[in-house]
Design an enzyme around this catalytic site. Structure first.
Site, PDB file in Angstrom:
ATOM      1  CE  LYS A  11       4.486  -4.109  -3.728  1.00  0.00           C
ATOM      2  NZ  LYS A  11       3.219  -3.928  -2.848  1.00  0.00           N
ATOM      3  CB  VAL A  97      -3.612  -8.061 -13.272  1.00  0.00           C
ATOM      4  CG1 VAL A  97      -4.078  -6.471 -13.779  1.00  0.00           C
ATOM      5  CG2 VAL A  97      -2.651  -8.601 -14.497  1.00  0.00           C
ATOM      6  CB  ALA A  98      -4.983  -4.917  -9.788  1.00  0.00           C
ATOM      7  N   GLY A 100      -1.532  -6.481  -5.576  1.00  0.00           N
ATOM      8  CA  GLY A 100      -0.859  -5.868  -4.247  1.00  0.00           C
ATOM      9  C   GLY A 100       0.458  -6.531  -4.268  1.00  0.00           C
ATOM     10  CG  MET A 101       1.572  -9.587  -4.985  1.00  0.00           C
ATOM     11  SD  MET A 101       2.003 -11.576  -5.343  1.00  0.00           S
ATOM     12  CE  MET A 101       3.578 -11.769  -4.799  1.00  0.00           C
ATOM     13  CB  ALA A 102       4.794  -3.768  -7.026  1.00  0.00           C
ATOM     14  N   GLY A 103       2.878  -5.566  -9.774  1.00  0.00           N
ATOM     15  CA  GLY A 103       3.193  -6.250 -11.295  1.00  0.00           C
ATOM     16  C   GLY A 103       3.375  -5.424 -12.297  1.00  0.00           C
ATOM     17  CB  SER A 105       5.653  -1.139  -9.884  1.00  0.00           C
ATOM     18  OG  SER A 105       4.643  -0.395  -9.553  1.00  0.00           O
ATOM     19  CB  ALA A 106       7.476  -5.935 -11.854  1.00  0.00           C
ATOM     20  CG  ASP A 138       4.859  -0.071  -4.998  1.00  0.00           C
ATOM     21  OD1 ASP A 138       5.283   0.648  -3.894  1.00  0.00           O
ATOM     22  OD2 ASP A 138       3.831  -0.711  -4.756  1.00  0.00           O
TER      23      ASP A 138
HETATM   24  O1  C5P Z   1       2.490   6.051  -6.700  1.00  0.00           O
HETATM   25  P1  C5P Z   1       1.420   5.254  -7.604  1.00  0.00           P
HETATM   26  O2  C5P Z   1       0.844   5.973  -8.428  1.00  0.00           O
HETATM   27  O3  C5P Z   1       1.534   3.945  -7.529  1.00  0.00           O
HETATM   28  O4  C5P Z   1       0.039   5.422  -6.261  1.00  0.00           O
HETATM   29  C1  C5P Z   1      -1.228   4.752  -6.451  1.00  0.00           C
HETATM   30  C2  C5P Z   1      -2.092   5.540  -5.553  1.00  0.00           C
HETATM   31  O5  C5P Z   1      -1.740   4.995  -4.231  1.00  0.00           O
HETATM   32  C3  C5P Z   1      -1.976   6.870  -5.186  1.00  0.00           C
HETATM   33  O6  C5P Z   1      -2.721   7.662  -6.374  1.00  0.00           O
HETATM   34  C4  C5P Z   1      -2.261   7.193  -3.856  1.00  0.00           C
HETATM   35  O7  C5P Z   1      -3.756   7.289  -3.817  1.00  0.00           O
HETATM   36  C5  C5P Z   1      -1.961   6.021  -3.379  1.00  0.00           C
HETATM   37  N1  C5P Z   1      -0.765   6.230  -2.446  1.00  0.00           N
HETATM   38  C6  C5P Z   1      -0.661   6.607  -1.241  1.00  0.00           C
HETATM   39  N2  C5P Z   1       0.496   6.931  -0.711  1.00  0.00           N
HETATM   40  C7  C5P Z   1       1.704   6.250  -1.091  1.00  0.00           C
HETATM   41  C8  C5P Z   1       1.664   5.766  -2.152  1.00  0.00           C
HETATM   42  C9  C5P Z   1       0.269   5.499  -3.052  1.00  0.00           C
HETATM   43  O8  C5P Z   1      -1.647   7.277  -0.869  1.00  0.00           O
HETATM   44  N3  C5P Z   1       2.763   6.451  -0.003  1.00  0.00           N
END
Ligand code: C5P
Length: 320
Positions: A11, A97-98, A100-103, A105-106, A138
């Site tokens: 994404k 990887v890491a 910013g494209m939600a790999g 999560s995908a 994500d």
């Molecule tokens: O939800 P996820 O585990 O992918 O989020 C990773 C980190 O990104 C969270 O621990 C938080 O620090 C940050 N985050 C946030 N607000 C969001 C989504 C993610 O602060 N809405």
């Protein structure tokens, strides 16, 4: 048949509006997600235990133990079903990887869909969505695909009708950025600036550009509140974004928490010339072209006689 393969897209965020830090450590968002044609593939094979193996793009940076989000997804699904299922997952990565494209999560979303098939659970999308939102903010969108507005942490989704196909160029960086660190840097910069942080709102002109498929209007409306933080942590991205703008990108933006940069092109041909120009400029580790929106997880190989495409409820929404 004891194997199912699912293809799942990356994404990019078209608008990422970040509200103030909440008490639970998350931020309220308006997050316009857009699935693009860069795909990971997850193959699930029936096994007694749980294991995962990763190959492809930067595979050495992905954990192959309980920290892997796809294995966590399989464990959560088995728990939801109340059975001690096993699976061996093989992930073929193309999504950075890491990046910013939600790999990650995908891959988790693909694992949910693959194991749901493999174990014959037949759970509806709604059940998978619930498990997905516990896995990460994500992951629900990664199950849905297409284009959607996410609110809350990003997990509450409203699919959007999109009036066309958009052509993208992605500049991949060396090494990833931690999402949590980028949010933390965003908070730090805001604190330093002393400006009050308002409640995030969807940008109507952006939604209108999507509805009519107007790439030029969309390019002008792309915004990402995490961009200053990503640039602060990775100064070299400013040069990457500038190179894309100089070569005629309609919009240039850091994708999500970065460090991948996304450029909107006028057409498929323009995307190819823009990608070639960025390669020549030497501002990225690799440069990819893609289009969006594309559908979410798709079964590409599985039990014979089963539908090729998982019948997710958003299929009726005109997203493809
Ligand atoms: O939800 P996820 O585990 O992918 O989020 C990773 C980190 O990104 C969270 O621990 C938080 O620090 C940050 N985050 C946030 N607000 C969001 C989504 C993610 O602060 N809405």
């Amino acid at each position: 048949m004891n194997s199912v393969t699912v293809r799942v897209p990356a994404k990019v965020n078209l608008q990422l509006a970040v509200g103030p830090l909440r008490d639970d450590g998350y931020h309220d968002l308006v997050n316009v997600f857009h699935a693009v044609s860069i795909f990971d593939e997850v193959t699930a094979v029936a096994e007694t235990g749980m294991s995962v193996r990763v190959e492809g793009e930067s595979a050495d940076q992905v954990p192959e133990d309980g920290d892997n989000l796809a294995i966590q997804a399989a464990v959560a699904l088995a728990r939801h079903a109340g059975r001690s299922y096993g699976v061996s997952l093989a992930i073929r990565k193309a999504i950075p990887v890491a990046g910013g494209m939600a790999g990650g999560s995908a891959d988790a979303a693909a694992a949910l869909v693959a194991c749901n098939e493999l174990w014959g659970l037949g759970l509806p999308l709604e059940d998978l969505m619930e498990i997905a939102s516990d896995l990460g903010s994500d992951v629900p969108f990664a199950l849905l695909g297409g284009t959607a507005v996410g609110t809350g942490r990003g997990e509450r989704l409203a699919p959007l009708e999109v009036g066309g196909t958009f052509h993208w160029v992605f500049a991949l960086a060396d090494g990833g950025l931690s999402t949590a660190k980028v949010y933390g840097e965003c908070d730090r910069i805001r604190q330093e600036g002393g400006e009050p942080v308002g409640h995030p709102r969807a940008a109507e002109p952006l939604l209108a550009a999507l509805r009519v498929g107007d790439a030029r209007a969309l390019g002008a409306e792309l915004t990402n509140d995490l961009q200053p933080a990503a640039l602060s942590l990775r100064g070299s991205l400013a040069r990457t974004l500038q190179a894309g703008r100089a070569h005629g990108a309609l919009g240039a933006i850091v994708s999500g928490s970065g460090p991948t940069c996304a450029f909107l092109a006028e057409s498929e041909a323009h995307a190819e010339t823009l990608a070639a120009a960025l390669k020549t400029e030497n501002v990225a580790r690799d440069v990819l072209t893609a289009h969006g929106p594309v559908p979410g997880p798709t079964v590409v190989q599985g039990p014979p006689g089963r539908a090729q495409r998982i019948p997710l409820s958003h299929d009726e929404s005109g997203q493809s």
